[in-house]
Scaffold this motif. Structure first.
Motif, PDB file in Angstrom:
ATOM      1  N   LYS A  35       0.763  -1.138  -0.059  1.00 24.84           N
ATOM      2  CA  LYS A  35      -0.015  -0.115   0.168  1.00 24.84           C
ATOM      3  C   LYS A  35       0.789   1.257   0.069  1.00 24.84           C
ATOM      4  N   GLU A  36       0.396   2.170  -1.056  1.00 25.18           N
ATOM      5  CA  GLU A  36       1.368   3.585  -1.052  1.00 25.18           C
ATOM      6  C   GLU A  36       0.474   4.470   0.103  1.00 25.18           C
ATOM      7  N   ILE A  37       1.587   4.736   1.047  1.00 28.93           N
ATOM      8  CA  ILE A  37       1.051   5.743   1.863  1.00 28.93           C
ATOM      9  C   ILE A  37       1.211   7.107   1.807  1.00 28.93           C
ATOM     10  N   ALA A  38       2.345   7.600   1.218  1.00 29.33           N
ATOM     11  CA  ALA A  38       2.597   9.090   0.960  1.00 29.33           C
ATOM     12  C   ALA A  38       3.694   8.965  -0.194  1.00 29.33           C
ATOM     13  N   SER A  39       3.747  10.207  -1.066  1.00 26.41           N
ATOM     14  CA  SER A  39       4.614  10.504  -2.013  1.00 26.41           C
ATOM     15  C   SER A  39       4.767  11.904  -1.937  1.00 26.41           C
ATOM     16  N   SER A  40       6.133  12.116  -2.794  1.00 28.09           N
ATOM     17  CA  SER A  40       6.579  13.608  -2.804  1.00 28.09           C
ATOM     18  C   SER A  40       7.482  13.440  -4.069  1.00 28.09           C
ATOM     19  N   VAL A  41       7.432  14.582  -4.740  1.00 28.65           N
ATOM     20  CA  VAL A  41       7.979  14.808  -5.949  1.00 28.65           C
ATOM     21  C   VAL A  41       9.030  16.273  -5.993  1.00 28.65           C
ATOM     22  N   LYS A  42      10.079  16.188  -6.425  1.00 32.66           N
ATOM     23  CA  LYS A  42      11.176  17.358  -6.519  1.00 32.66           C
ATOM     24  C   LYS A  42      11.613  17.516  -7.901  1.00 32.66           C
ATOM     25  N   ALA A  43      11.089  18.466  -8.501  1.00 31.46           N
ATOM     26  CA  ALA A  43      11.717  18.808 -10.008  1.00 31.46           C
ATOM     27  C   ALA A  43      13.172  19.374  -9.699  1.00 31.46           C
ATOM     28  N   TYR A  44      13.907  18.731 -10.804  1.00 30.90           N
ATOM     29  CA  TYR A  44      15.448  19.405 -10.423  1.00 30.90           C
ATOM     30  C   TYR A  44      15.611  20.809 -10.575  1.00 30.90           C
ATOM     31  N   THR A  45      15.979  21.370  -9.835  1.00 34.40           N
ATOM     32  CA  THR A  45      16.307  22.831 -10.131  1.00 34.40           C
ATOM     33  C   THR A  45      17.094  23.086 -11.429  1.00 34.40           C
ATOM     34  N   HIS A  46      18.180  22.388 -11.672  1.00 31.41           N
ATOM     35  CA  HIS A  46      19.009  22.813 -13.039  1.00 31.41           C
ATOM     36  C   HIS A  46      18.094  22.027 -14.022  1.00 31.41           C
ATOM     37  N   GLY A  47      17.040  21.264 -13.904  1.00 33.61           N
ATOM     38  CA  GLY A  47      16.618  20.378 -15.168  1.00 33.61           C
ATOM     39  C   GLY A  47      17.752  19.806 -15.939  1.00 33.61           C
ATOM     40  N   VAL A  48      17.378  19.813 -17.164  1.00 34.04           N
ATOM     41  CA  VAL A  48      18.366  18.841 -18.054  1.00 34.04           C
ATOM     42  C   VAL A  48      19.013  20.130 -18.812  1.00 34.04           C
ATOM     43  N   TYR A  72      20.150  16.057  -7.055  1.00 34.21           N
ATOM     44  CA  TYR A  72      19.921  14.759  -6.549  1.00 34.21           C
ATOM     45  C   TYR A  72      19.885  14.845  -5.063  1.00 34.21           C
ATOM     46  N   LEU A  73      20.774  15.677  -4.465  1.00 26.94           N
ATOM     47  CA  LEU A  73      20.841  15.665  -2.925  1.00 26.94           C
ATOM     48  C   LEU A  73      19.389  16.360  -2.454  1.00 26.94           C
ATOM     49  N   GLU A  74      18.897  17.438  -3.256  1.00 26.11           N
ATOM     50  CA  GLU A  74      17.941  18.163  -2.947  1.00 26.11           C
ATOM     51  C   GLU A  74      16.552  17.040  -3.013  1.00 26.11           C
ATOM     52  N   VAL A  75      16.654  16.230  -4.050  1.00 28.23           N
ATOM     53  CA  VAL A  75      15.544  15.347  -3.848  1.00 28.23           C
ATOM     54  C   VAL A  75      15.456  14.605  -2.474  1.00 28.23           C
ATOM     55  N   GLU A 261      24.947   9.039  10.031  1.00 26.06           N
ATOM     56  CA  GLU A 261      24.607  10.271  10.780  1.00 26.06           C
ATOM     57  C   GLU A 261      24.363  11.503   9.992  1.00 26.06           C
ATOM     58  N   LYS A 262      25.203  11.526   8.856  1.00 26.54           N
ATOM     59  CA  LYS A 262      25.142  12.811   7.644  1.00 26.54           C
ATOM     60  C   LYS A 262      24.076  12.662   7.125  1.00 26.54           C
ATOM     61  N   ALA A 263      23.526  11.363   6.661  1.00 24.41           N
ATOM     62  CA  ALA A 263      22.311  11.261   5.820  1.00 24.41           C
ATOM     63  C   ALA A 263      21.020  11.236   6.463  1.00 24.41           C
ATOM     64  N   ALA A 264      21.251  10.996   7.798  1.00 24.59           N
ATOM     65  CA  ALA A 264      20.032  11.086   8.779  1.00 24.59           C
ATOM     66  C   ALA A 264      19.704  12.582   8.856  1.00 24.59           C
ATOM     67  N   LYS A 265      20.716  13.571   8.894  1.00 22.07           N
ATOM     68  CA  LYS A 265      20.247  14.835   9.035  1.00 22.07           C
ATOM     69  C   LYS A 265      19.666  15.370   7.861  1.00 22.07           C
ATOM     70  N   LEU A 266      20.284  14.841   6.516  1.00 27.34           N
ATOM     71  CA  LEU A 266      19.639  15.034   5.366  1.00 27.34           C
ATOM     72  C   LEU A 266      18.215  14.804   5.007  1.00 27.34           C
ATOM     73  N   THR A 267      17.907  13.471   5.360  1.00 27.96           N
ATOM     74  CA  THR A 267      16.705  13.030   5.114  1.00 27.96           C
ATOM     75  C   THR A 267      15.638  12.683   6.138  1.00 27.96           C
ATOM     76  N   GLY A 268      16.096  12.857   7.500  1.00 20.53           N
ATOM     77  CA  GLY A 268      15.145  12.674   8.586  1.00 20.53           C
ATOM     78  C   GLY A 268      14.857  11.237   8.983  1.00 20.53           C
ATOM     79  N   LEU A 269      15.747  10.284   8.044  1.00 23.02           N
ATOM     80  CA  LEU A 269      15.693   9.087   8.568  1.00 23.02           C
ATOM     81  C   LEU A 269      16.620   8.650   9.857  1.00 23.02           C
ATOM     82  N   LYS A 270      16.330   7.559  10.366  1.00 21.82           N
ATOM     83  CA  LYS A 270      17.205   7.086  11.400  1.00 21.82           C
ATOM     84  C   LYS A 270      18.741   6.444  11.209  1.00 21.82           C
TER      85      LYS A 270
END
Length: 571
Positions: A35-48, A72-75, A261-270
């Motif tokens: 079951k898909e609970i939630a989704s989020s999309v981020k357009a690339y700032t620089h595009g192609v 990609y990091l912004e995503v 730890e660094k990625a956790a700060k970026l993403t909010g994951l544990k």
């Protein structure tokens, strides 16, 4: 797993991060049900970037397609916290993460893992940026590679349908060595963007077997081609595997590491959350529709279309993109083919060839232009327009493997209407898929069922009915709006393993989490007959312009000479 669906894993979630051509998205999925609970999309700032670098001054040549890794990091920074917030769940309940990407998409990095385009020294050098999958400026290198490999009798060519595409890794790396040796020397590694993203989550680089096998001429049994072959391409490439790539390749379906730890700060994951070895967007979609056995073709339809299926033994199929052992599902041969221009095809037409009156009509009706054109086109009888098209607006990926081919529209008159052309373009992509299907069958790879996923599939019933009629086969549809992200989420659950509430293999995950709609498209007998006639005409044009009359290449050569003259004049 012997538990009933959803019984054992209530309250556990996994996240799939899917990087497309224009944007990246995260999908939060419930383990055990899919079951898909939630989704989020981020357009690339620089595009192609296909005309200029971010400075707006440095002009790119014909066939370039770049991206900026900061996007990609912004995503990650934007979408993962967004799905956690939307679902209102604790990050500790997320047991795994999977990542997929359009491929082949590569970038050079320094010893610290920093992309060279993000350093002051190289930010104005186009070769320091990400080369997107549809970067075709390395076609000269691809052509020479194929000539050299043929002359040397290299066995690997057969596994890739007889040709290596300019969209793949080696031609792109060769272009860097040829045109920007300073970038080649400065690069500590050149790797797939998807492996770089996973390294940003886990702190270590682990190259995945899917992109290595399909895009980098790597083989599970034999590894990469020999040093002698690479040296024959370019002196700098003799030790490219040891110096810029790696012989360490990790199988899909395994764990790449855990959130740092660094990625956790970026993403909010544990910290400690499992991260799967990376994958290609098309291939990761296969288990998401429940395909875990041979004979079932999946069409992943979007900007381009990728065709993926499983086989029990290796067969040589002309013009296929590759056959890789364990490349899609462990234990099977994974076959890939594709079309370079599908969604792009229709977008080009609506932006450049549809009169303002149609756009105004769509606006008044409250629908987008594609819906309006599809509705008008659906009222046409098969063959009524007298039009026939070749779907090569962005070259041909399979079965001709030639990016220098271009589009054809035949039969237009002063009475031809936009919806007639629009339908002809849809039909052309369906004929292209039939060419691929028939080529596989003719070479001993059975295709008994067809599945489809992607945004176009859910939005355009006319298109799917045309495909069913042209193929004369039922087409089953993914029940996910974001099938690659669902597939990546499933691999994230496999990376976590059963001990953390996930799965021990992708087949077990597919049994519980795969999703396909109950409804499907059936071919209409009357339309099948006419489409058979039209397909035969398409096949003749396909062979004529693809193999005999090279007018498209001559036209492109003239165009390139004028483009080069213009750049010299500007300089």
């Amino acid at each position: 797993m012997n538990s009933r669906k959803g019984e054992k894993k209530v309250g556990k979630y996994t996240i799939g991060v899917d990087y497309g051509t224009q944007s990246g998205r995260a999908l939060l999925v419930e383990v055990g049900t899919g079951k898909e609970i939630a989704s989020s999309v981020k357009a690339y700032t620089h595009g192609v970037m296909d005309e200029y670098l971010p400075d707006g001054v440095s002009k790119l040549g014909e066939g370039w397609a770049l991206q900026h890794p900061a996007d990609y990091l912004e995503v990650l920074q934007f979408t993962i916290p967004a799905v956690l917030k939307e679902a209102n769940i604790d990050a500790s309940d997320v047991i795994g993460v999977g990542v997929d990407f359009t491929a082949c998409t590569i970038l050079p990095i320094n010893a610290q893992g920093t992309p060279l385009c993000m350093t002051e020294e190289f930010k104005n050098n186009p070769h320091s940026y990400v080369k997107l999958w549809k970067h075709h400026a390395a076609q000269d290198e691809a052509n020479r590679l194929n000539e050299i490999a043929t002359d040397r009798g290299e066995d690997f060519l057969q596994r890739y349908g007889g040709k290596i595409s300019s969209e793949w890794l080696v031609p792109k790396v060769w272009q860097i060595a040829q045109e920007a040796p300073e970038i080649y020397h400065a690069a500590d590694q050149i790797l797939e963007a998807v492996d770089w993203v996973v390294s940003q989550l886990t702190g270590s680089i682990k190259r995945n077997s899917c992109t290595a096998g399909y895009k980098a001429i790597w083989n599970k049994e034999n590894g990469y081609p020999s040093k002698d072959f690479f040296k024959a391409l370019h002196p700098l490439l003799e030790n490219v595997v040891e110096e810029k790539l790696s012989n360490n390749v990790y199988s899909i379906g395994t764990k790449a590491g855990e959130i740092t730890e660094k990625a956790a700060k970026l993403t909010g994951l544990k910290p400690g959350t499992a991260v799967a070895v990376a994958n290609i967007d098309a291939h990761v979609s296969v288990p998401a529709v429940g395909i875990t056995e041979p004979g079932k073709l999946l069409m992943i339809m979007g900007t381009s279309t990728c065709h993926v299926l499983l086989g029990e033994e290796e067969k040589i199929v002309p013009g296929m993109c590759g056959v890789v052992e364990d490349g899609v599902i462990p234990g099977f041969m994974g076959y890939e083919a594709g079309q370079s221009c599908v969604g792009d095809h229709f977008e080009w037409f609506t932006e450049n060839c549809v009169p303002e009156s149609y756009h105004e009509e769509a606006k008044q009706l409250g629908v987008d232009i594609h819906q309006l054109l599809s509705e008008k086109a659906s009222k046409l009888q098969v063959g009524e327009s007298g039009l026939l098209a070749l779907d090569w607006w962005n070259g041909n990926r399979s079965t001709l493997v030639d990016v220098d081919l271009s589009g054809v529209l035949l039969g237009a008159t002063l009475l031809t209407k936009p919806e007639e052309i629009y339908r002809a373009l849809i039909e052309a992509t369906a004929y292209g898929t039939r060419m691929i299907v028939e080529t596989f069958r003719q070479n001993g790879v059975p295709i008994n069922e067809v599945y489809a996923c992607g945004g176009i599939v859910l939005k355009n019933p006319l298109m799917m009915q045309i495909y069913a009629d042209v193929l004369n086969m039922d087409i089953r549809i993914s029940d996910s709006t974001q099938t690659p992200a669902l597939g990546s989420a499933m691999f994230g659950a496999v990376a976590a393993g059963s001990e953390r509430g996930g799965y021990d293999d992708i087949t077990s995950a597919a049994l519980e989490m795969a999703r396909v709609k109950d409804e499907f498209y059936k071919p209409l007998e009357k339309q099948v007959k006419t489409y058979n006639e039209l397909y035969n005409e398409y096949a003749e044009l396909y062979d004529y312009f693809g193999r005999h009359n090279h007018v498209m290449k001559r036209l492109k050569k003239i165009k390139m000479s004028h483009s080069k003259l213009e750049m010299e004049t500007v300089c």
